[in-house]
Design a protein around this motif. Structure first.
Motif, PDB file in Angstrom:
ATOM      1  N   ASN A 127       6.485   1.922   8.713  1.00  0.00           N
ATOM      2  CA  ASN A 127       5.791   3.060   9.322  1.00  0.00           C
ATOM      3  C   ASN A 127       6.501   3.458  10.606  1.00  0.00           C
ATOM      4  O   ASN A 127       6.837   2.591  11.416  1.00  0.00           O
ATOM      5  N   TYR A 129       6.004   5.804  14.067  1.00  0.00           N
ATOM      6  CA  TYR A 129       5.082   6.558  14.914  1.00  0.00           C
ATOM      7  C   TYR A 129       5.857   7.194  16.057  1.00  0.00           C
ATOM      8  O   TYR A 129       6.650   6.526  16.718  1.00  0.00           O
ATOM      9  N   LEU A 135      -3.139   6.559  12.915  1.00  0.00           N
ATOM     10  CA  LEU A 135      -3.456   6.157  11.537  1.00  0.00           C
ATOM     11  C   LEU A 135      -4.949   5.906  11.503  1.00  0.00           C
ATOM     12  O   LEU A 135      -5.450   5.013  12.200  1.00  0.00           O
ATOM     13  N   HIS A 138      -8.808   2.567   7.784  1.00  0.00           N
ATOM     14  CA  HIS A 138      -8.656   2.407   6.338  1.00  0.00           C
ATOM     15  C   HIS A 138      -8.718   0.927   5.986  1.00  0.00           C
ATOM     16  O   HIS A 138      -8.618   0.066   6.860  1.00  0.00           O
ATOM     17  N   ASP A 140      -6.761  -1.903   3.340  1.00  0.00           N
ATOM     18  CA  ASP A 140      -5.619  -2.087   2.439  1.00  0.00           C
ATOM     19  C   ASP A 140      -6.152  -2.756   1.183  1.00  0.00           C
ATOM     20  O   ASP A 140      -6.424  -3.958   1.192  1.00  0.00           O
ATOM     21  N   ILE A 150      -1.633 -10.171   4.595  1.00  0.00           N
ATOM     22  CA  ILE A 150      -0.682  -9.127   4.972  1.00  0.00           C
ATOM     23  C   ILE A 150      -0.067  -9.554   6.293  1.00  0.00           C
ATOM     24  O   ILE A 150      -0.761 -10.109   7.147  1.00  0.00           O
ATOM     25  N   TRP A 185      -3.105 -11.298   8.533  1.00  0.00           N
ATOM     26  CA  TRP A 185      -4.514 -11.400   8.182  1.00  0.00           C
ATOM     27  C   TRP A 185      -4.723 -11.519   6.692  1.00  0.00           C
ATOM     28  O   TRP A 185      -3.971 -11.004   5.884  1.00  0.00           O
ATOM     29  N   HIS A 194      -9.209  -0.866   9.579  1.00  0.00           N
ATOM     30  CA  HIS A 194      -8.312  -0.912  10.739  1.00  0.00           C
ATOM     31  C   HIS A 194      -7.537   0.388  10.835  1.00  0.00           C
ATOM     32  O   HIS A 194      -7.474   1.160   9.866  1.00  0.00           O
ATOM     33  N   ILE A 196      -4.667   2.812  13.847  1.00  0.00           N
ATOM     34  CA  ILE A 196      -3.876   2.872  15.082  1.00  0.00           C
ATOM     35  C   ILE A 196      -4.305   4.133  15.842  1.00  0.00           C
ATOM     36  O   ILE A 196      -4.289   5.239  15.283  1.00  0.00           O
ATOM     37  N   THR A 215       4.882  -3.614   7.377  1.00  0.00           N
ATOM     38  CA  THR A 215       3.804  -4.417   6.782  1.00  0.00           C
ATOM     39  C   THR A 215       4.251  -4.964   5.445  1.00  0.00           C
ATOM     40  O   THR A 215       4.655  -4.219   4.550  1.00  0.00           O
ATOM     41  N   ARG A 217       3.531  -7.080   2.037  1.00  0.00           N
ATOM     42  CA  ARG A 217       2.426  -7.343   1.112  1.00  0.00           C
ATOM     43  C   ARG A 217       2.930  -8.010  -0.158  1.00  0.00           C
ATOM     44  O   ARG A 217       4.073  -7.825  -0.551  1.00  0.00           O
TER      45      ARG A 217
HETATM   46  C1  MD6 Z   1       0.324  -0.234  11.889  1.00  0.00           C
HETATM   47  N1  MD6 Z   1      -0.886  -1.239  10.136  1.00  0.00           N
HETATM   48  O1  MD6 Z   1       0.225  -1.255  12.557  1.00  0.00           O
HETATM   49  C2  MD6 Z   1      -0.542  -0.030  10.696  1.00  0.00           C
HETATM   50  N2  MD6 Z   1      -2.549  -2.755   7.412  1.00  0.00           N
HETATM   51  O2  MD6 Z   1       1.107   0.661  12.146  1.00  0.00           O
HETATM   52  C3  MD6 Z   1      -1.707  -1.350   9.089  1.00  0.00           C
HETATM   53  O3  MD6 Z   1      -2.257  -0.411   8.568  1.00  0.00           O
HETATM   54  C4  MD6 Z   1      -1.957  -2.680   8.579  1.00  0.00           C
HETATM   55  O4  MD6 Z   1      -1.061  -3.736  10.486  1.00  0.00           O
HETATM   56  C5  MD6 Z   1      -2.819  -3.949   6.888  1.00  0.00           C
HETATM   57  C6  MD6 Z   1      -2.504  -5.113   7.529  1.00  0.00           C
HETATM   58  C7  MD6 Z   1      -1.893  -5.055   8.743  1.00  0.00           C
HETATM   59  C8  MD6 Z   1      -1.611  -3.815   9.296  1.00  0.00           C
END
Ligand code: MD6
Ligand code: FE
Length: 220
Positions: A127, A129, A135, A138, A140, A150, A185, A194, A196, A215, A217
């Motif tokens: 990702n 930013y 974000l 949501h 996952d 994750i 997690w 979760h 951002i 991230t 998975r």
């Molecule tokens: C972010 N992270 O940190 C977005 N999803 O930019 C996530 O959406 C995320 O950090 C699942 C597990 C860990 C994460």
């Protein structure tokens, strides 16, 4: 009798603990990725030259403000038909670039130190930013095996991570994530909502006005 000088020193109140619990089965490993940060960022440049960052469209027709790409055997994508893991980049039809060894090894090492030994990710969502990018909350839940954790790596500009509950309406805590921090997690927290918060403008020595998140998975 032996006497270890360091046993006598009190904990430094200015040094935060390296591992912070976030919730059941979830921790922040502060600075965990710093020792490989330049290698990770060089790999992101290389990967995004092959599979460029793009702004995906949600099933509801909105353009995401986060720019995304992937590496590994499967990549997370979204379009008008829904979310899915796709073995190919829909923009090129080619397989996603392979996951670099420095990525895989870091994810495995982080998962193990958070209590999840043997983590074998098959997908890494990357990702990007810029200031103002956010974000929204949501879960996952597109992965088949929800027993695997994750692993999420933050690089560049700091962000405010929104850590909610198992219901969308649960009010999220705000957690600062800085360069090199790794969140792991799983378990009872695997489906926590979760997001951002909008990224604040600043300049980072390694990434400029950018935050990168990886991230990892296990999708199947
Ligand atoms: C972010 N992270 O940190 C977005 N999803 O930019 C996530 O959406 C995320 O950090 C699942 C597990 C860990 C994460
Ligand atoms: Fe997520």
């Amino acid at each position: 009798m032996t006497f270890d000088l360091f046993d006598a020193l009190p904990a430094d109140p200015d040094t935060p603990p390296a591992t912070e619990p976030l919730g059941p089965g979830a921790v922040v490993l502060r600075g965990f990725a710093r020792d490989v940060d330049t290698r990770l960022l060089a790999a992101v440049d290389h990967l995004s030259a092959q599979a460029p960052f793009r702004h995906l469209i949600t099933p509801g027709g909105l353009r995401m403000s986060v720019a995304m790409t992937n590496c590994g055997e499967a990549g997370w994508v979204s379009d008008r038909t829904g979310y899915r893991y796709d073995p190919a980049d829909p923009d090129s039809g080619a397989p996603w670039p392979p996951m670099p060894e420095v990525f895989r090894a870091l994810a495995e090492r982080a998962a193990a130190s958070a209590g999840y030994p043997g983590f074998a990710p098959d997908a890494c969502l990357i990702n990007r930013y810029l200031p103002g990018t956010r974000l929204s909350l949501h879960q996952d839940r597109d992965e088949l095996d929800l027993r695997a954790p994750i692993v999420s790596v933050s690089l560049g500009l700091p962000s405010t991570f929104l850590w909610g509950g198992l219901r969308r309406a649960d009010k999220p805590a705000r957690i600062r994530l800085a360069h090199g921090d790794v969140v792991v997690w799983g378990g009872p927290s695997r489906l926590v909502f979760h997001g951002i918060a909008p990224l604040a403008d600043d300049d980072h020595a390694l990434t400029g006005r950018t935050r990168i998140n990886l991230t990892f998975r296990k999708t199947r």
